[in-house]
Design a protein around this motif. Sequence first.
Motif, PDB file in Angstrom:
ATOM      1  N   MET A 273       0.836  -1.175   0.000  1.00 16.62           N
ATOM      2  CA  MET A 273       0.000   0.000   0.000  1.00 16.62           C
ATOM      3  C   MET A 273       0.888   1.248   0.000  1.00 16.62           C
ATOM      4  SD  MET A 273      -2.936   0.811   2.681  1.00 16.62           S
ATOM      5  CE  MET A 273      -3.025   2.370   3.450  1.00 16.62           C
ATOM      6  N   PRO A 274       0.964   1.972  -1.073  1.00 17.30           N
ATOM      7  CA  PRO A 274       1.814   3.161  -1.119  1.00 17.30           C
ATOM      8  C   PRO A 274       1.175   4.336  -0.374  1.00 17.30           C
ATOM      9  CG  PRO A 274       0.699   2.855  -3.205  1.00 17.30           C
ATOM     10  CD  PRO A 274       0.362   1.658  -2.361  1.00 17.30           C
ATOM     11  N   HIS A 275       2.000   5.099   0.273  1.00 17.07           N
ATOM     12  CA  HIS A 275       1.529   6.287   0.986  1.00 17.07           C
ATOM     13  C   HIS A 275       1.934   7.514   0.190  1.00 17.07           C
ATOM     14  CE1 HIS A 275       0.303   4.067   4.514  1.00 17.07           C
ATOM     15  NE2 HIS A 275       1.420   3.380   4.409  1.00 17.07           N
ATOM     16  N   ASP A 276       0.986   8.365  -0.107  1.00 15.05           N
ATOM     17  CA  ASP A 276       1.237   9.545  -0.906  1.00 15.05           C
ATOM     18  C   ASP A 276       1.156  10.784  -0.024  1.00 15.05           C
ATOM     19  OD1 ASP A 276       1.792  11.125  -3.037  1.00 15.05           O
ATOM     20  OD2 ASP A 276      -0.177  10.924  -3.965  1.00 15.05           O
ATOM     21  N   LYS A 277       2.202  11.013   0.766  1.00 18.43           N
ATOM     22  CA  LYS A 277       2.193  12.133   1.708  1.00 18.43           C
ATOM     23  C   LYS A 277       2.473  13.468   1.040  1.00 18.43           C
ATOM     24  CE  LYS A 277       3.276   9.472   5.770  1.00 18.43           C
ATOM     25  NZ  LYS A 277       4.031   9.391   6.994  1.00 18.43           N
ATOM     26  N   LEU A 278       2.851  13.464  -0.215  1.00 19.00           N
ATOM     27  CA  LEU A 278       3.146  14.717  -0.899  1.00 19.00           C
ATOM     28  C   LEU A 278       1.885  15.494  -1.247  1.00 19.00           C
ATOM     29  CD1 LEU A 278       5.947  13.471  -3.303  1.00 19.00           C
ATOM     30  CD2 LEU A 278       6.202  14.693  -1.149  1.00 19.00           C
ATOM     31  N   ASN A 279       0.731  14.848  -1.257  1.00 17.78           N
ATOM     32  CA  ASN A 279      -0.509  15.492  -1.670  1.00 17.78           C
ATOM     33  C   ASN A 279      -1.443  15.810  -0.510  1.00 17.78           C
ATOM     34  OD1 ASN A 279       0.227  15.471  -4.384  1.00 17.78           O
ATOM     35  ND2 ASN A 279      -0.525  13.382  -4.627  1.00 17.78           N
ATOM     36  N   LEU A 280      -0.938  15.858   0.712  1.00 22.07           N
ATOM     37  CA  LEU A 280      -1.776  16.177   1.860  1.00 22.07           C
ATOM     38  C   LEU A 280      -2.019  17.685   1.921  1.00 22.07           C
ATOM     39  CD1 LEU A 280      -0.145  13.969   4.627  1.00 22.07           C
ATOM     40  CD2 LEU A 280      -2.268  13.552   3.406  1.00 22.07           C
ATOM     41  N   PRO A 281      -3.183  18.107   2.402  1.00 21.93           N
ATOM     42  CA  PRO A 281      -3.453  19.539   2.558  1.00 21.93           C
ATOM     43  C   PRO A 281      -2.500  20.168   3.583  1.00 21.93           C
ATOM     44  CG  PRO A 281      -5.457  18.259   2.831  1.00 21.93           C
ATOM     45  CD  PRO A 281      -4.333  17.289   2.754  1.00 21.93           C
ATOM     46  N   VAL A 282      -2.194  21.429   3.391  1.00 20.24           N
ATOM     47  CA  VAL A 282      -1.281  22.156   4.266  1.00 20.24           C
ATOM     48  C   VAL A 282      -1.959  23.444   4.725  1.00 20.24           C
ATOM     49  CG1 VAL A 282       0.948  23.338   4.381  1.00 20.24           C
ATOM     50  CG2 VAL A 282       0.733  21.239   3.065  1.00 20.24           C
ATOM     51  N   LYS A 283      -1.708  23.821   5.987  1.00 20.86           N
ATOM     52  CA  LYS A 283      -2.161  25.100   6.528  1.00 20.86           C
ATOM     53  C   LYS A 283      -0.976  25.778   7.200  1.00 20.86           C
ATOM     54  CE  LYS A 283      -6.994  24.166   7.524  1.00 20.86           C
ATOM     55  NZ  LYS A 283      -8.037  24.262   8.550  1.00 20.86           N
ATOM     56  N   ILE A 284      -1.114  27.069   7.477  1.00 15.76           N
ATOM     57  CA  ILE A 284      -0.106  27.840   8.196  1.00 15.76           C
ATOM     58  C   ILE A 284      -0.615  28.071   9.617  1.00 15.76           C
ATOM     59  CG2 ILE A 284       1.202  29.999   8.267  1.00 15.76           C
ATOM     60  CD1 ILE A 284       1.875  28.246   5.851  1.00 15.76           C
ATOM     61  N   CYS A 285       0.218  27.771  10.601  1.00 14.44           N
ATOM     62  CA  CYS A 285      -0.151  27.941  12.001  1.00 14.44           C
ATOM     63  C   CYS A 285      -0.393  29.409  12.306  1.00 14.44           C
ATOM     64  CB  CYS A 285       0.952  27.389  12.894  1.00 14.44           C
ATOM     65  SG  CYS A 285       0.624  27.578  14.654  1.00 14.44           S
ATOM     66  N   ALA A 286      -1.449  29.709  13.036  1.00 10.29           N
ATOM     67  CA  ALA A 286      -1.817  31.079  13.377  1.00 10.29           C
ATOM     68  C   ALA A 286      -0.849  31.711  14.373  1.00 10.29           C
ATOM     69  CB  ALA A 286      -3.229  31.100  13.956  1.00 10.29           C
ATOM     70  N   VAL A 287      -0.060  30.922  15.085  1.00 14.75           N
ATOM     71  CA  VAL A 287       0.860  31.457  16.086  1.00 14.75           C
ATOM     72  C   VAL A 287       2.291  31.517  15.563  1.00 14.75           C
ATOM     73  CG1 VAL A 287       1.847  31.069  18.387  1.00 14.75           C
ATOM     74  CG2 VAL A 287      -0.574  30.696  17.987  1.00 14.75           C
ATOM     75  N   CYS A 288       2.830  30.379  15.138  1.00 17.96           N
ATOM     76  CA  CYS A 288       4.246  30.322  14.756  1.00 17.96           C
ATOM     77  C   CYS A 288       4.482  30.544  13.262  1.00 17.96           C
ATOM     78  CB  CYS A 288       4.866  29.007  15.193  1.00 17.96           C
ATOM     79  SG  CYS A 288       4.221  27.551  14.332  1.00 17.96           S
ATOM     80  N   GLN A 289       3.419  30.619  12.478  1.00 18.58           N
ATOM     81  CA  GLN A 289       3.488  30.875  11.042  1.00 18.58           C
ATOM     82  C   GLN A 289       4.241  29.797  10.266  1.00 18.58           C
ATOM     83  OE1 GLN A 289       1.701  33.477   9.686  1.00 18.58           O
ATOM     84  NE2 GLN A 289       0.975  33.537  11.785  1.00 18.58           N
ATOM     85  N   ARG A 290       4.324  28.602  10.809  1.00 23.56           N
ATOM     86  CA  ARG A 290       4.971  27.484  10.111  1.00 23.56           C
ATOM     87  C   ARG A 290       3.901  26.647   9.427  1.00 23.56           C
ATOM     88  NH1 ARG A 290       8.978  25.372  14.881  1.00 23.56           N
ATOM     89  NH2 ARG A 290      10.345  27.188  14.877  1.00 23.56           N
ATOM     90  N   PRO A 291       4.230  26.052   8.288  1.00 21.75           N
ATOM     91  CA  PRO A 291       3.267  25.172   7.627  1.00 21.75           C
ATOM     92  C   PRO A 291       3.146  23.839   8.373  1.00 21.75           C
ATOM     93  CG  PRO A 291       5.310  25.248   6.390  1.00 21.75           C
ATOM     94  CD  PRO A 291       5.447  26.237   7.514  1.00 21.75           C
TER      95      PRO A 291
END
Length: 52
Positions: A1-19
């Motif tokens: 079962m291949p895992h495709d972690k490259l296509n997961l949704p991303v958000k920016i943290c409201a506090v530290c501004q890191r994805p």
Amino acid sequence: MPHDKLNLPVKICAVCQRPFNWRKKWARDWHQVRYCSERCRRAAKQAPSANG
């Protein structure tokens, strides 16, 4: 079962501004998630409010 972690949704943290990537534990609440960690969530509550 291949895992495709490259296509997961991303958000920016409201506090530290890191994805941060989608996690399975956030599957039901992804639209409400604002912070990358519990530490950032606590920091947001301790910071003085800019709205008054």
